[in-house]
Design a protein around this motif. Sequence first.
Motif, PDB file in Angstrom:
ATOM      1  N   ALA A  50      76.547  30.852  76.939  1.00  0.00           N
ATOM      2  CA  ALA A  50      77.509  31.121  77.472  1.00  0.00           C
ATOM      3  C   ALA A  50      77.585  30.418  79.032  1.00  0.00           C
ATOM      4  O   ALA A  50      78.391  30.036  79.789  1.00  0.00           O
ATOM      5  N   VAL A  51      76.270  30.869  79.720  1.00  0.00           N
ATOM      6  CA  VAL A  51      75.863  30.660  81.197  1.00  0.00           C
ATOM      7  C   VAL A  51      76.088  29.003  81.285  1.00  0.00           C
ATOM      8  O   VAL A  51      76.791  28.762  82.296  1.00  0.00           O
ATOM      9  N   ARG A  52      75.662  28.423  80.320  1.00  0.00           N
ATOM     10  CA  ARG A  52      75.514  26.697  80.542  1.00  0.00           C
ATOM     11  C   ARG A  52      76.806  26.180  80.365  1.00  0.00           C
ATOM     12  O   ARG A  52      77.324  25.457  81.097  1.00  0.00           O
ATOM     13  N   ALA A  53      77.777  26.893  79.559  1.00  0.00           N
ATOM     14  CA  ALA A  53      79.279  26.463  79.359  1.00  0.00           C
ATOM     15  C   ALA A  53      79.919  26.503  80.729  1.00  0.00           C
ATOM     16  O   ALA A  53      80.414  25.678  81.041  1.00  0.00           O
ATOM     17  N   ARG A  54      79.524  27.694  81.197  1.00  0.00           N
ATOM     18  CA  ARG A  54      80.225  28.003  82.601  1.00  0.00           C
ATOM     19  C   ARG A  54      79.864  27.008  83.631  1.00  0.00           C
ATOM     20  O   ARG A  54      80.652  26.527  84.531  1.00  0.00           O
ATOM     21  N   ARG A  55      78.538  26.630  83.796  1.00  0.00           N
ATOM     22  CA  ARG A  55      77.931  25.524  84.594  1.00  0.00           C
ATOM     23  C   ARG A  55      78.583  24.196  84.340  1.00  0.00           C
ATOM     24  O   ARG A  55      78.459  23.359  85.287  1.00  0.00           O
ATOM     25  N   GLY A  56      79.075  24.096  83.155  1.00  0.00           N
ATOM     26  CA  GLY A  56      79.375  22.617  82.898  1.00  0.00           C
ATOM     27  C   GLY A  56      78.150  21.516  82.601  1.00  0.00           C
ATOM     28  O   GLY A  56      78.569  20.305  82.947  1.00  0.00           O
ATOM     29  N   GLY A  57      77.050  22.070  82.920  1.00  0.00           N
ATOM     30  CA  GLY A  57      76.076  21.046  82.570  1.00  0.00           C
ATOM     31  C   GLY A  57      75.228  20.818  81.334  1.00  0.00           C
ATOM     32  O   GLY A  57      74.153  20.375  81.394  1.00  0.00           O
ATOM     33  N   ASP A  58      75.995  21.276  80.485  1.00  0.00           N
ATOM     34  CA  ASP A  58      75.538  20.937  79.009  1.00  0.00           C
ATOM     35  C   ASP A  58      75.806  19.320  78.665  1.00  0.00           C
ATOM     36  O   ASP A  58      76.680  18.948  79.053  1.00  0.00           O
ATOM     37  N   ALA A  59      74.816  19.119  77.819  1.00  0.00           N
ATOM     38  CA  ALA A  59      74.983  17.633  77.334  1.00  0.00           C
ATOM     39  C   ALA A  59      76.105  17.400  76.086  1.00  0.00           C
ATOM     40  O   ALA A  59      76.047  16.584  75.558  1.00  0.00           O
ATOM     41  N   HIS A  60      76.333  18.564  75.739  1.00  0.00           N
ATOM     42  CA  HIS A  60      77.375  18.928  74.560  1.00  0.00           C
ATOM     43  C   HIS A  60      78.671  17.979  74.721  1.00  0.00           C
ATOM     44  O   HIS A  60      79.030  18.196  75.967  1.00  0.00           O
ATOM     45  N   PRO A  61      78.819  16.889  73.913  1.00  0.00           N
ATOM     46  CA  PRO A  61      79.886  15.899  74.240  1.00  0.00           C
ATOM     47  C   PRO A  61      81.156  16.900  74.324  1.00  0.00           C
ATOM     48  O   PRO A  61      82.098  16.277  75.295  1.00  0.00           O
TER      49      PRO A  61
ATOM     50  N   ILE B 145      90.623  10.479  83.288  1.00  0.00           N
ATOM     51  CA  ILE B 145      89.103  10.104  82.801  1.00  0.00           C
ATOM     52  C   ILE B 145      88.846   8.626  82.842  1.00  0.00           C
ATOM     53  O   ILE B 145      89.741   7.880  82.442  1.00  0.00           O
ATOM     54  N   THR B 146      87.637   8.212  82.961  1.00  0.00           N
ATOM     55  CA  THR B 146      87.228   6.984  83.135  1.00  0.00           C
ATOM     56  C   THR B 146      87.155   6.238  81.712  1.00  0.00           C
ATOM     57  O   THR B 146      86.773   6.988  80.586  1.00  0.00           O
ATOM     58  N   ASP B 147      87.138   4.924  81.504  1.00  0.00           N
ATOM     59  CA  ASP B 147      86.663   4.301  80.217  1.00  0.00           C
ATOM     60  C   ASP B 147      85.323   4.703  79.931  1.00  0.00           C
ATOM     61  O   ASP B 147      85.102   4.823  78.644  1.00  0.00           O
ATOM     62  N   GLU B 148      84.539   4.740  80.870  1.00  0.00           N
ATOM     63  CA  GLU B 148      82.942   5.157  80.441  1.00  0.00           C
ATOM     64  C   GLU B 148      83.076   6.585  79.978  1.00  0.00           C
ATOM     65  O   GLU B 148      82.153   6.947  78.907  1.00  0.00           O
ATOM     66  N   GLU B 149      83.811   7.339  80.364  1.00  0.00           N
ATOM     67  CA  GLU B 149      83.715   8.786  79.796  1.00  0.00           C
ATOM     68  C   GLU B 149      84.319   9.047  78.566  1.00  0.00           C
ATOM     69  O   GLU B 149      83.901   9.651  77.576  1.00  0.00           O
ATOM     70  N   LEU B 150      85.431   8.198  78.297  1.00  0.00           N
ATOM     71  CA  LEU B 150      86.137   8.267  77.001  1.00  0.00           C
ATOM     72  C   LEU B 150      84.989   7.575  75.876  1.00  0.00           C
ATOM     73  O   LEU B 150      84.892   8.117  74.936  1.00  0.00           O
ATOM     74  N   ARG B 151      84.355   6.604  76.238  1.00  0.00           N
ATOM     75  CA  ARG B 151      83.538   5.710  75.558  1.00  0.00           C
ATOM     76  C   ARG B 151      82.227   6.697  75.075  1.00  0.00           C
ATOM     77  O   ARG B 151      81.935   6.737  73.921  1.00  0.00           O
ATOM     78  N   ALA B 152      81.783   7.449  76.059  1.00  0.00           N
ATOM     79  CA  ALA B 152      80.743   8.376  75.829  1.00  0.00           C
ATOM     80  C   ALA B 152      80.918   9.445  75.031  1.00  0.00           C
ATOM     81  O   ALA B 152      80.306  10.022  74.137  1.00  0.00           O
ATOM     82  N   ALA B 153      82.320   9.856  75.093  1.00  0.00           N
ATOM     83  CA  ALA B 153      82.895  10.989  74.059  1.00  0.00           C
ATOM     84  C   ALA B 153      82.775  10.676  72.581  1.00  0.00           C
ATOM     85  O   ALA B 153      82.404  11.270  71.820  1.00  0.00           O
ATOM     86  N   ARG B 154      83.309   9.351  72.434  1.00  0.00           N
ATOM     87  CA  ARG B 154      83.378   8.716  71.131  1.00  0.00           C
ATOM     88  C   ARG B 154      82.045   8.520  70.781  1.00  0.00           C
ATOM     89  O   ARG B 154      81.637   8.833  69.374  1.00  0.00           O
TER      90      ARG B 154
END
Length: 332
Positions: free
Chosen positions: A99-110, A125-134
């Motif tokens: 829960a704390v990690r989610a608040r910090r936004g530092g999780d590598a979770h896609p 969002i950038t093309d790279e961010e969209l590509r990374a999500a996929r």
Amino acid sequence: MPGLPLVQPEDATPEVARLLDAVQAMTGLTPNLAKAMANSPAVLRAYLEFAGALQRGGLSAADRERIALLVAQHNAADYGLSAHTYVGTKVAGLTEREAVRARRGGDAHPVLAFAAALLMRRGHITDEELRAAREGGLSDTHLAEIVAHVAFNVFSDYFTNAARVAIDWPLVHHTNLERTTIMQARMKNPAQILPGAMEPIFALFKAVKSGGVPETTLELVHLRVSQVNGCSACVDAGAKSARKAGETDERLFAVAAWRETSYFTDAERAALALAESATRLADRPDAVPDEIWEEAAGHYDEPGLASIIMMIAVTNLFNRLNATTRQIAGAW
């Protein structure tokens, strides 16, 4: 100044009473958020229909709560933080740390990474961010729902902040975190981007362990070098790795002040002194003084020295990759 009044079910119009009953049926209670929204049946109905539709989507309950916590922290919305910390940890299965990690936004979770990018860039969002999500396994359905969840939680957070809704959950305050802004790496670790880069680095780590030096000593060296370089990701990962190797918390807590403690053997102290000198090369004209080298050589043979020096070098490599790109502690 008082915010919007809370509409109690017994005082509500028939239309609002039905909506509040629907909230009770959906959540098992009638929170102050719903009572404040009941000042406008249209707002409460929109909230219910939006929430109901998203609950039937493809994201897990845990991921929905992660997004809600991230957005609430970003919006300094204590009502949302309190509600979603409770629901996330008591219902959706998140641990307190998650829960704390989610608040910090530092999780590598896609899911979190994409949601954080949406927030920070206001949707651009950038093309790279969209590509990374996929590449992280998110389908187009997931991406659409993450956008919707971010928007839904912005709506509820803005409402509770503006309406001054009294918190009726165990209080979680946005200032409880050391940092209240969204923490996000500048980019992926460079070794994960360039093809073929990560494999030889891991091969070096494997070779380091072949020199006959105790694993705990190598872990102490890794941790101390990472502390000197201020690499939070490596300090976090190094402490965990050392603990798995059998290190005690007392020794791990004392590594930064190893000279002033009695927890370490003479051989470990020699390795730590060598680690500091070989990392702080610019601190003195003679980067690694003879006395530091001779002390280390008195405890380790050449394969052992090679192992320690390689651990120092590989750790410095990772520290520079992680610190430069601001990799987040706990994300690995």
